[in-house]
Write a protein that holds these residues in place. Sequence first.
Motif, PDB file in Angstrom:
ATOM      1  N   ARG A 149       7.286  20.035 -21.295  1.00 54.28           N
ATOM      2  CA  ARG A 149       7.390  20.499 -19.909  1.00 54.28           C
ATOM      3  C   ARG A 149       6.499  19.671 -18.988  1.00 54.28           C
ATOM      4  O   ARG A 149       6.894  19.320 -17.878  1.00 54.28           O
ATOM      5  N   TRP A 150       5.295  19.344 -19.434  1.00 61.48           N
ATOM      6  CA  TRP A 150       4.407  18.528 -18.615  1.00 61.48           C
ATOM      7  C   TRP A 150       5.013  17.141 -18.402  1.00 61.48           C
ATOM      8  O   TRP A 150       4.968  16.602 -17.296  1.00 61.48           O
ATOM      9  N   LEU A 151       5.588  16.563 -19.453  1.00 60.12           N
ATOM     10  CA  LEU A 151       6.226  15.252 -19.304  1.00 60.12           C
ATOM     11  C   LEU A 151       7.419  15.317 -18.356  1.00 60.12           C
ATOM     12  O   LEU A 151       7.627  14.404 -17.547  1.00 60.12           O
ATOM     13  N   LEU A 152       8.203  16.394 -18.424  1.00 55.86           N
ATOM     14  CA  LEU A 152       9.333  16.547 -17.496  1.00 55.86           C
ATOM     15  C   LEU A 152       8.864  16.702 -16.052  1.00 55.86           C
ATOM     16  O   LEU A 152       9.454  16.115 -15.132  1.00 55.86           O
ATOM     17  N   ILE A 153       7.817  17.482 -15.846  1.00 56.63           N
ATOM     18  CA  ILE A 153       7.280  17.642 -14.497  1.00 56.63           C
ATOM     19  C   ILE A 153       6.749  16.306 -13.991  1.00 56.63           C
ATOM     20  O   ILE A 153       6.978  15.928 -12.835  1.00 56.63           O
ATOM     21  N   THR A 154       6.059  15.558 -14.844  1.00 59.19           N
ATOM     22  CA  THR A 154       5.544  14.247 -14.464  1.00 59.19           C
ATOM     23  C   THR A 154       6.688  13.308 -14.098  1.00 59.19           C
ATOM     24  O   THR A 154       6.637  12.620 -13.066  1.00 59.19           O
ATOM     25  N   ALA A 155       7.725  13.275 -14.916  1.00 61.44           N
ATOM     26  CA  ALA A 155       8.884  12.433 -14.608  1.00 61.44           C
ATOM     27  C   ALA A 155       9.534  12.863 -13.303  1.00 61.44           C
ATOM     28  O   ALA A 155       9.931  12.019 -12.486  1.00 61.44           O
ATOM     29  N   GLY A 156       9.638  14.168 -13.075  1.00 57.93           N
ATOM     30  CA  GLY A 156      10.204  14.667 -11.821  1.00 57.93           C
ATOM     31  C   GLY A 156       9.371  14.280 -10.614  1.00 57.93           C
ATOM     32  O   GLY A 156       9.910  13.917  -9.560  1.00 57.93           O
ATOM     33  N   LEU A 157       8.047  14.338 -10.753  1.00 60.93           N
ATOM     34  CA  LEU A 157       7.172  13.940  -9.644  1.00 60.93           C
ATOM     35  C   LEU A 157       7.357  12.464  -9.310  1.00 60.93           C
ATOM     36  O   LEU A 157       7.468  12.091  -8.128  1.00 60.93           O
ATOM     37  N   VAL A 205       0.844  -1.204   0.000  1.00 65.68           N
ATOM     38  CA  VAL A 205       0.000   0.000   0.000  1.00 65.68           C
ATOM     39  C   VAL A 205       0.870   1.241   0.000  1.00 65.68           C
ATOM     40  O   VAL A 205       0.566   2.239  -0.659  1.00 65.68           O
ATOM     41  N   ARG A 206       1.981   1.192   0.710  1.00 64.99           N
ATOM     42  CA  ARG A 206       2.916   2.317   0.712  1.00 64.99           C
ATOM     43  C   ARG A 206       3.449   2.560  -0.700  1.00 64.99           C
ATOM     44  O   ARG A 206       3.528   3.702  -1.153  1.00 64.99           O
ATOM     45  N   VAL A 207       3.785   1.491  -1.412  1.00 63.24           N
ATOM     46  CA  VAL A 207       4.248   1.619  -2.798  1.00 63.24           C
ATOM     47  C   VAL A 207       3.128   2.186  -3.665  1.00 63.24           C
ATOM     48  O   VAL A 207       3.358   3.066  -4.500  1.00 63.24           O
ATOM     49  N   LEU A 208       1.911   1.674  -3.471  1.00 61.81           N
ATOM     50  CA  LEU A 208       0.770   2.187  -4.240  1.00 61.81           C
ATOM     51  C   LEU A 208       0.599   3.685  -4.025  1.00 61.81           C
ATOM     52  O   LEU A 208       0.340   4.434  -4.969  1.00 61.81           O
ATOM     53  N   ASN A 209       0.738   4.132  -2.802  1.00 60.43           N
ATOM     54  CA  ASN A 209       0.576   5.563  -2.526  1.00 60.43           C
ATOM     55  C   ASN A 209       1.678   6.387  -3.176  1.00 60.43           C
ATOM     56  O   ASN A 209       1.439   7.521  -3.581  1.00 60.43           O
ATOM     57  N   HIS A 210       2.860   5.813  -3.299  1.00 59.36           N
ATOM     58  CA  HIS A 210       3.944   6.534  -3.973  1.00 59.36           C
ATOM     59  C   HIS A 210       3.759   6.537  -5.483  1.00 59.36           C
ATOM     60  O   HIS A 210       4.475   7.242  -6.190  1.00 59.36           O
ATOM     61  N   ILE A 211       2.828   5.770  -5.983  1.00 60.15           N
ATOM     62  CA  ILE A 211       2.445   5.842  -7.393  1.00 60.15           C
ATOM     63  C   ILE A 211       1.238   6.759  -7.555  1.00 60.15           C
ATOM     64  O   ILE A 211       1.160   7.559  -8.477  1.00 60.15           O
ATOM     65  N   ARG A 212       0.304   6.649  -6.609  1.00 57.37           N
ATOM     66  CA  ARG A 212      -0.940   7.422  -6.697  1.00 57.37           C
ATOM     67  C   ARG A 212      -0.703   8.928  -6.626  1.00 57.37           C
ATOM     68  O   ARG A 212      -1.307   9.684  -7.390  1.00 57.37           O
ATOM     69  N   VAL A 213       0.126   9.373  -5.700  1.00 56.76           N
ATOM     70  CA  VAL A 213       0.292  10.819  -5.477  1.00 56.76           C
ATOM     71  C   VAL A 213       0.887  11.520  -6.697  1.00 56.76           C
ATOM     72  O   VAL A 213       0.318  12.507  -7.173  1.00 56.76           O
ATOM     73  N   PRO A 214       2.016  11.061  -7.247  1.00 54.26           N
ATOM     74  CA  PRO A 214       2.502  11.763  -8.445  1.00 54.26           C
ATOM     75  C   PRO A 214       1.558  11.626  -9.638  1.00 54.26           C
ATOM     76  O   PRO A 214       1.446  12.546 -10.443  1.00 54.26           O
TER      77      PRO A 214
END
Length: 180
Positions: free
Chosen positions: A142-150, A97-106
């Motif tokens: 820029r959106w893809l870079l921000i997504t990758a950074g998140l 669930v912790r891993v899932l949350n680290h996927i969900r938030v970004p």
Amino acid sequence: MGDPADLRRHLVRRAFRARYGASPAHLLLLLASFALTLYAGTRLLDGSRPVAVLLWFAGAAVLHDLVLVPLCSAADRVLHALLPASRGRAPAATDAVRVLNHIRVPALLSGLLLLVWWPLVLGPPAGYEGSTGLGGEVFAGRWLLITAGLFAASAVWLLLGVLRRGARRVPAPGPETADR
């Protein structure tokens, strides 16, 4: 005990919390947010096309409820299917669930950015560059870079948490292990 004035203030706060359910600061913040929403709504509807604004709000509500929520639910089910340990109650389920949350938030933040800026990400409208002086081709990148950074920041945060929890679980060498 203490100062009678302090005791009285404490009893008043406690009685307020018992009746209202939260602190006076909560009530003030709630009233301030209602005032800000009312101000923004009157400013928004004060324009020349209030019916168009109301239709936009209604369309956004329908889009959210009929499209976005089912998409998010389906994506979450796919994530749960990919991490089968997330269905149990063992410590492995907590880690999953912790891993899932680290996927969900970004993913949520990236989706929110896309939702807000989608006209520019998918290609700005005609006349955009002439009005602003900005080229429209940069927004998708820029959106893809921000997504990758998140996602990268979330992965680093998860890794640091795993390392920190792992360091706590390793027992310190005791006197019985020092003799060996």
